[in-house]
Design an enzyme around this catalytic site. Structure first.
Site, PDB file in Angstrom:
ATOM      1  N   CYS A   1      15.800  -6.510   5.246  1.00  0.00           N
ATOM      2  CA  CYS A   1      15.068  -7.753   5.443  1.00  0.00           C
ATOM      3  C   CYS A   1      15.247  -8.588   4.177  1.00  0.00           C
ATOM      4  CB  CYS A   1      13.586  -7.479   5.685  1.00  0.00           C
ATOM      5  SG  CYS A   1      12.605  -9.009   5.816  1.00  0.00           S
TER       6      CYS A   1
ATOM      7  N   GLY B   1      -0.401   0.276  -4.960  1.00  0.00           N
ATOM      8  CA  GLY B   1      -1.697  -0.351  -4.743  1.00  0.00           C
ATOM      9  C   GLY B   1      -2.722   0.198  -5.687  1.00  0.00           C
TER      10      GLY B   1
ATOM     11  N   TYR C   1      11.930  -4.144  -6.648  1.00  0.00           N
ATOM     12  CA  TYR C   1      10.709  -4.152  -7.460  1.00  0.00           C
ATOM     13  C   TYR C   1       9.675  -3.105  -7.079  1.00  0.00           C
ATOM     14  CZ  TYR C   1       6.283  -5.940  -9.389  1.00  0.00           C
ATOM     15  OH  TYR C   1       5.090  -6.055 -10.021  1.00  0.00           O
TER      16      TYR C   1
ATOM     17  N   CYS D   1       0.853  -1.180   0.000  1.00  0.00           N
ATOM     18  CA  CYS D   1       0.000   0.000   0.000  1.00  0.00           C
ATOM     19  C   CYS D   1       0.891   1.234   0.000  1.00  0.00           C
ATOM     20  CB  CYS D   1      -0.900   0.035   1.246  1.00  0.00           C
ATOM     21  SG  CYS D   1      -1.988  -1.385   1.415  1.00  0.00           S
TER      22      CYS D   1
ATOM     23  N   CYS E   1      12.620 -13.329   2.300  1.00  0.00           N
ATOM     24  CA  CYS E   1      12.108 -14.109   1.170  1.00  0.00           C
ATOM     25  C   CYS E   1      13.227 -14.874   0.464  1.00  0.00           C
ATOM     26  CB  CYS E   1      11.351 -13.217   0.191  1.00  0.00           C
ATOM     27  SG  CYS E   1      12.264 -11.763  -0.339  1.00  0.00           S
TER      28      CYS E   1
ATOM     29  N   ASN F   1       0.403   1.022   5.795  1.00  0.00           N
ATOM     30  CA  ASN F   1       1.104   0.155   4.846  1.00  0.00           C
ATOM     31  C   ASN F   1       1.899  -0.856   5.647  1.00  0.00           C
ATOM     32  OD1 ASN F   1       4.153   0.591   2.921  1.00  0.00           O
ATOM     33  ND2 ASN F   1       2.609  -0.998   2.722  1.00  0.00           N
ATOM     34  N   GLY F   2       1.656  -2.132   5.386  1.00  0.00           N
ATOM     35  CA  GLY F   2       2.380  -3.168   6.106  1.00  0.00           C
ATOM     36  C   GLY F   2       1.451  -4.276   6.549  1.00  0.00           C
TER      37      GLY F   2
END
Length: 469
Positions: A446, A42, A256, A14, A449, A116-117
């Protein structure tokens, strides 16, 4: 249904935008333009809430910013403080009830929140609040924050926000609107971006610096991880609500999500993608005739690869910019006939050539396979696929709509099997070390992924004692 070129990407989270105007500024229209600049974060719904220091008005609906707002409904929202939100649903259904900002009424007035999150302990807190008598109107975790703040408002707004934020775990970049304040909050790990800008004596808090550029604002600084920023008639102040933790901004913001013209935590997104392409060539060179990128987020990495390799860079695909998310997706029969809806290979550039094809990432592999096949049908002699990110092996819990691990091709197959699956002549990924080098050489991101190591464990339990304060 989404077009095939979109179905193989991590989905955006978002975007948030807030402004406190000390001079005569049209805050609703400025928020509109700010959200327009954040539209990439978003596309499901959009909303704006405005305060005139006594009342809060809100307009929100499903759809893109330009479809939700017009001159009439923007003119109707007058005031000096505003927050806005564009949404891609990562928790809760995609409907107008869950569109943000969300407004709540509490003992001392009204409050609106845009978030957002993703909160990894939202379900636990929601259940405890419901046991205490709270009624929820939506199914999103942002309303959990709103109820926690309202519950503690008798201790004062600032204390209520600090207490509420300390109870939640996960990722969050939040803008809050009270009748006389604009408040921004960033989680202790800084997973989601949030920055501060100004227009003369007026302040803005938003997800990315590109939104500041869109409204003619000057970038001031990023909101620190674990910081609450409070803006009112007295000016700007700050509260640190968490112990100093190593920042762990989501690496995919640079790979991205973010717009290339944004700067996040001192790192230029465009430059980082160029550097990722250069690192990719250092690690995985190949003899070829042309380097092409997958529009749009693979383009900068392709330019970097071309610069480092000396292989010419050129356009390999033409993108139909008029295809929206609501476009009717092709039937299975048409898909099998390889109908190109959004991307079509530029035959004149790839025919008879050895092609290096660069994309920002590979998630499920379905898009990669179709891209390679389309280039072969356009006459490419060889297709060498390069991913400008490491192998995606794990899902994300922090505000990205990611597939289950069983759907991640990198979690199920080795690189040689993936190469065979997508039909490329060769396949290589950027290493973790190469990614960190492209991001300035510091390990402050982070990378969950890629390596399964997350800054916050999920799910988290919340002590019941907090709700009994």
């Amino acid at each position: 249904m989404r077009i095939w070129e979109d179905e193989d990407k991590f989905k955006e989270e978002c975007g948030v935008f807030g402004i406190f105007a000390k001079e005569a500024l049209d805050v609703s229209t400025l928020t509109y333009y700010g959200l327009y600049a954040l539209q990439h974060r978003g596309q499901e719904s959009a909303g704006i809430a405005v305060s005139d220091f006594s009342n809060i008005q809100c307009h929100k609906d499903m759809g893109l910013v330009a479809n939700v707002f017009n001159e009439e409904n923007l003119r109707a929202m007058t005031g000096s403080i505003a927050i806005g939100h564009v949404r891609y649903s990562t928790t809760g259904a995609s409907n107008v009830t869950n569109a943000q900002p969300i407004i709540g009424r509490y003992k001392l007035g009204n409050i609106a929140v845009a978030h957002n999150g993703n909160l990894v302990n939202a379900d636990v807190i929601r259940e405890l609040l419901e046991d205490c008598g709270c009624i929820f109107q939506t199914s999103i975790d942002s309303e959990v924050i709103l109820n926690l703040i309202a519950r503690g408002a008798k201790r004062g707004m600032e204390r209520a926000i600090v207490d509420a934020i300390q109870a939640v775990k996960g990722s969050y970049a939040i803008v809050l609107l009270t009748e006389d304040k604009l408040i921004g909050v960033r989680d202790p790990n800084g997973i989601r971006p949030l920055c501060i800008g100004r227009i003369d004596d007026s302040y803005i808090i938003c997800s990315e610096s590109c939104a500041l550029d869109a409204v003619g604002a000057e970038f001031v600084r990023d909101v620190d991880p674990g910081e609450i920023v409070i803006i009112d008639k007295e000016g700007i102040s700050s509260i640190s609500f968490a112990e100093r933790i190593r920042p762990e901004t989501c690496a995919f913001e640079y790979i991205y999500f973010a717009r290339p013209d944004s700067v996040i935590d001192g790192i230029n997104v465009y430059t980082s993608r160029i550097e990722a392409g250069k690192q990719l060539f250092k690690e995985s060179p190949v003899d070829a005739d042309i380097v092409i990128g997958v529009p749009d987020s693979g383009m900068q990495a392709a330019m970097g690869y071309a610069k480092a390799s000396g292989i010419p860079y050129d356009n390999g695909f033409i993108k139909n910019k008029y295809v929206a998310r609501t476009f009717i997706a092709p039937s299975q029969e048409l898909r099998e006939r390889a109908v190109a809806v959004k991307l079509n290979p530029l035959k004149v550039n790839v025919e008879g050539k050895r092609v290096v094809l660069i994309d920002d990432s590979i998630v499920r592999g379905t898009t990669s396979r179709k891209l390679v096949d389309s280039l072969r049908r356009a006459g490419a002699l060889e297709v060498h696929f390069r991913s400008a990110s490491p192998v995606v092996k794990y899902p994300c819990y922090f505000g990205i709509d990611t597939p289950y691990r069983k759907e991640l091709i990198g979690a199920q197959q080795d690189i040689e099997n993936i190469r065979e699956d997508i039909g490329a002549d060769s396949l290589a990924y950027l290493s973790m070390e190469g990614l960190l080098a492209a991001l300035g050489g510091k390990n402050k991101f982070c990378l969950g992924c890629f390596n399964g190591v997350y800054p916050v464990a999920a799910p988290m339990e919340t002590p019941k004692e907090y709700l009994e304060k």
